[in-house]
Structure formats: structure tokens, C-alpha cells
Design an enzyme around this catalytic site. Sequence first.
Site, PDB file in Angstrom:
ATOM      1  N   GLU A  97      96.670  40.433   3.714  1.00 24.56           N
ATOM      2  CA  GLU A  97      96.863  38.994   3.962  1.00 24.56           C
ATOM      3  C   GLU A  97      95.536  38.273   3.824  1.00 24.56           C
ATOM      4  OE1 GLU A  97      98.069  35.996   7.676  1.00 24.56           O
ATOM      5  OE2 GLU A  97      98.685  38.104   7.717  1.00 24.56           O
TER       6      GLU A  97
ATOM      7  N   ARG B  73      88.354  20.041 -14.940  1.00 21.71           N
ATOM      8  CA  ARG B  73      88.021  21.471 -14.959  1.00 21.71           C
ATOM      9  C   ARG B  73      88.459  21.916 -16.327  1.00 21.71           C
ATOM     10  NH1 ARG B  73      86.580  25.931 -15.750  1.00 21.71           N
ATOM     11  NH2 ARG B  73      86.770  27.746 -14.364  1.00 21.71           N
TER      12      ARG B  73
ATOM     13  N   HIS C 261      90.822  26.277 -20.018  1.00 28.36           N
ATOM     14  CA  HIS C 261      90.372  27.647 -19.793  1.00 28.36           C
ATOM     15  C   HIS C 261      91.553  28.563 -19.499  1.00 28.36           C
ATOM     16  CE1 HIS C 261      90.826  26.006 -15.718  1.00 28.36           C
ATOM     17  NE2 HIS C 261      90.938  27.248 -15.296  1.00 28.36           N
TER      18      HIS C 261
ATOM     19  N   HIS D 107      95.126  26.586 -19.439  1.00 29.71           N
ATOM     20  CA  HIS D 107      95.502  25.409 -18.658  1.00 29.71           C
ATOM     21  C   HIS D 107      94.294  24.513 -18.408  1.00 29.71           C
ATOM     22  CE1 HIS D 107      94.405  28.708 -15.889  1.00 29.71           C
ATOM     23  NE2 HIS D 107      93.928  27.772 -15.085  1.00 29.71           N
TER      24      HIS D 107
ATOM     25  N   GLU E 155      96.468  32.538 -11.334  1.00 29.80           N
ATOM     26  CA  GLU E 155      95.870  31.493 -10.500  1.00 29.80           C
ATOM     27  C   GLU E 155      96.956  30.795  -9.687  1.00 29.80           C
ATOM     28  OE1 GLU E 155      93.087  28.672 -12.370  1.00 29.80           O
ATOM     29  OE2 GLU E 155      94.338  27.053 -11.561  1.00 29.80           O
TER      30      GLU E 155
ATOM     31  N   HIS F 276      92.303  32.743 -17.421  1.00 30.52           N
ATOM     32  CA  HIS F 276      91.744  33.848 -16.645  1.00 30.52           C
ATOM     33  C   HIS F 276      92.494  35.138 -16.954  1.00 30.52           C
ATOM     34  CE1 HIS F 276      90.089  30.675 -13.997  1.00 30.52           C
ATOM     35  NE2 HIS F 276      91.319  30.187 -13.949  1.00 30.52           N
TER      36      HIS F 276
ATOM     37  N   HIS G 151     102.606  40.606  14.864  1.00 27.58           N
ATOM     38  CA  HIS G 151     103.384  41.014  13.700  1.00 27.58           C
ATOM     39  C   HIS G 151     102.488  41.756  12.732  1.00 27.58           C
ATOM     40  CE1 HIS G 151     101.305  37.428  12.274  1.00 27.58           C
ATOM     41  NE2 HIS G 151     101.580  37.811  11.031  1.00 27.58           N
TER      42      HIS G 151
ATOM     43  N   GLU H   9      84.427  33.033 -10.758  1.00 30.80           N
ATOM     44  CA  GLU H   9      84.530  31.812 -11.549  1.00 30.80           C
ATOM     45  C   GLU H   9      83.666  31.881 -12.801  1.00 30.80           C
ATOM     46  OE1 GLU H   9      85.839  28.105 -11.351  1.00 30.80           O
ATOM     47  OE2 GLU H   9      87.286  29.708 -11.085  1.00 30.80           O
TER      48      GLU H   9
END
Length: 407
Positions: free
Chosen positions: A306, A115, A118, A163, A124, A120, A299, A189
Site C-alpha cells: 500500500e 508537461r 512523452h 500523452h 501512470e 513511460h 485491517h 522522472e
Amino acid sequence: MSEISRRAVIAVGGAMVASSAAAQSAGPAAPLPERRGKGADILGPQNKPRAAEEPFTLAPPGTDHGTMPNLKWSFSDSHMRLEEGGWARQTTIRELPVSKAMAGVNMRLKAGAVREMHWHKEAEWAYMIKGKARITAVDQAGRTFADDVGAGDLWYFPGGIPHSIQGLAADGIDGCEFLLVFDDGGFSEDSTFLLTDWLAHTPKDVLAKNFGLPESAFARIPEKELYIFPGPKPGPLTADRMGGSGPVPKSFSHRMLAQEPIRTRGGSVRITDSTVFPASVTIAAALVEVEPGGLRELHWHPNGDEWQYYLSGKGRMTVFGSESKARTFDYQAGDVGYVPFAMGHYIENTGDTTLTFLEIFKSPRYADISLTQWLALTPHPLVQAHTGLDPKLVETLPETKSPVVPG
């Protein structure tokens, strides 16, 4: 055998084959949208295989009520970007509109595939599902990082930190597959800052001046982004640990499975946030295992939405959204679930194998509030007045959390 008898046998055999083929093409039997005398069968067209995967969606419990947003997306429904050496697919606010806080990418790299280098705008966070990869990074102070990560390991790269990721061959597995989570639901992406994309859009005389090299040195730079491509076979990890200004002060990787879990009679939970993975300052997570019939207790979370990823098994989740609203969803491996901020919920194992999933939050710390613990630690006459429970039963409620309860 006479000609008539032979024809009869052939006709019967053909009918049996046709019947079997028809049964197979029909797929699994779909549940009916009926419950306790309510509902009716479906007369029109339907996707029976899909309906069979959604028993509690098609025939929800009577406690469901009102209108709630969709809180489920399957990566199987995401567009698959195919490249030489791997693939990628994503679940963002475009696929799951309620997912405003986070987005996810599922990626596969064959051994040696890269990959490309690059960075962002977003941070990440990653969980290695299977296989092994080598990851590298350099921070703003010229400090370096390189590590080999395997199944159950995490990594975290802050926004803006460049990275790379390369698949490795190990233990008979050709490369790796992993989950990436970004701290912005609008992530794409396609918006990644790629090394080759930048070089292709910079004049060669400027590149020559910047790097102090002849312009001819850049004659072979790619004309467009590589994204995922076959790379050179990596050597020993020690050779890829470049010196620079020394190692990064906080490791960008973490061994989640090496953590001692919180064990209960119904399953286990491993919590990884910035207290144990200091680099991960915007993402906290929990790896939850629920045994058959068990329940991730009722909960809610006081620190944000989430984002869930289901790794194995089958389960159902009902989310309570106040105003008498509640909706139930079915989940299985490869699905994404979502719970908006502070909404009460539970996850129940509805299969016959262990249900395993990730809970992920845009927060430096993990936090949840147990309904049982809240009631146990509130004056019992007040609890009895609200619930109608026998006072003796209220006294038995445990004061300590049990994140997963047995069936």
C-alpha cells in the site's frame, strides 16, 4: 524623563524583543522521548520543529517493538526540479527504499504550461489535487483521447502510451497541481521518453525522411528536452478531440468524487479500481476521510503493498510486521506512507480536522481484510480462546465491514 530612566526603558524593551525573537527562533516545543517513567530528555542537538511533528515517533507507544523499515517520506524532503511554468518532485525507491512496488511524483503546472509530450515504460495513474488540466493521448491503434480534469479527478495512461498534460486557468486558479503514481518503485522522472529529447538525438536527414518534410523544416527543433515549458493557450476541448481512428475504447479519465462513498459514523471511503475505472488495470485506489478521533479500522491488504498520500489533516499509523515487530509513524499533508504486503495496520486521526488520504495499490482490484469482520465470522469459542474476551462481547462484533470507525 531623565537620561537614566530613558536608558532603562530602552534596555527593558530591547530585552523583551530579544526574548521574543529567541522564542520564535526556537520554534514549537518538541515532545520529550519519555513515556511512563521510561526514557529521558535530549541533551545533545536536535531539530525541534521536526521533532514536534513526530510526537508518536519520538515517544512511541509501548506496543511498538523490534526493527521495522522506515515507512514514511515527506515530499518536502524531495529534490524540487524547477522549470519555466512549473516544478516537479518525486518519491521513489531512492527516497523511500521500502517502496519497491510504486513511486510517486508531485507536479505543478501554471496555466498554459505543458508537461511535454512523452511516454513511460511504467503505467501512470494520477489524482488532481487542485486546479484543472487538459490531458491528451493516442493509443497503438491511432485512437485518440482528450479531456479536461479537475480536483478529485483521476487519469491513467498504460505503459508506452504517449500523452501530454497542460495546465488550465479556471475558477481563479493559475493552473494545477497533481499527484502521479507509477507501478514501479524504481521509476524516475529523468527516465521519461520525451519528444524533444528524441528529436534532438536523431539526425535531421532521418527526421526529414521519416516525416516527408524538407530537412530545413527541423532547423528550430530544441537542442535539449523541454520537460515543462509555456505552451500555446488551449482552445475549446472539442477542437482538441482529434479524430484519428476514433476515441479510445476505455476512457483514460475518471471522476472519483462523483462516486457515492461508503459512509460510516467515523468517515467515508471511495474505492476506484478496474471495476469502475476499466482503463486502470494496474492501479487501484481508495480516497479515505477520517473525522477527528476516528480510525481507519485495523485491517490488511491481501493483494499487494500500500502506497499512501496524505492530502489534509494529521494522523498516526502503526504497522504490525509479525515476529512481534510494530512501529508507529506520524503523518500530515504532503507525506507519503507505505505498508508492505499483508502487514496489519490502522490509521488514526490525531488532529482536529478531517484526515484525508489516498490508499494506492499495484493491482487491478481493491481488497482489504477487516480484523473485526474476521473475528465476527470465525467460530466464537475459538475467538474467545484466543482473545480472552467475554463471550457476550464477542457476540456483539459486527459481521459487516466498517472501514472507518468513530472515536
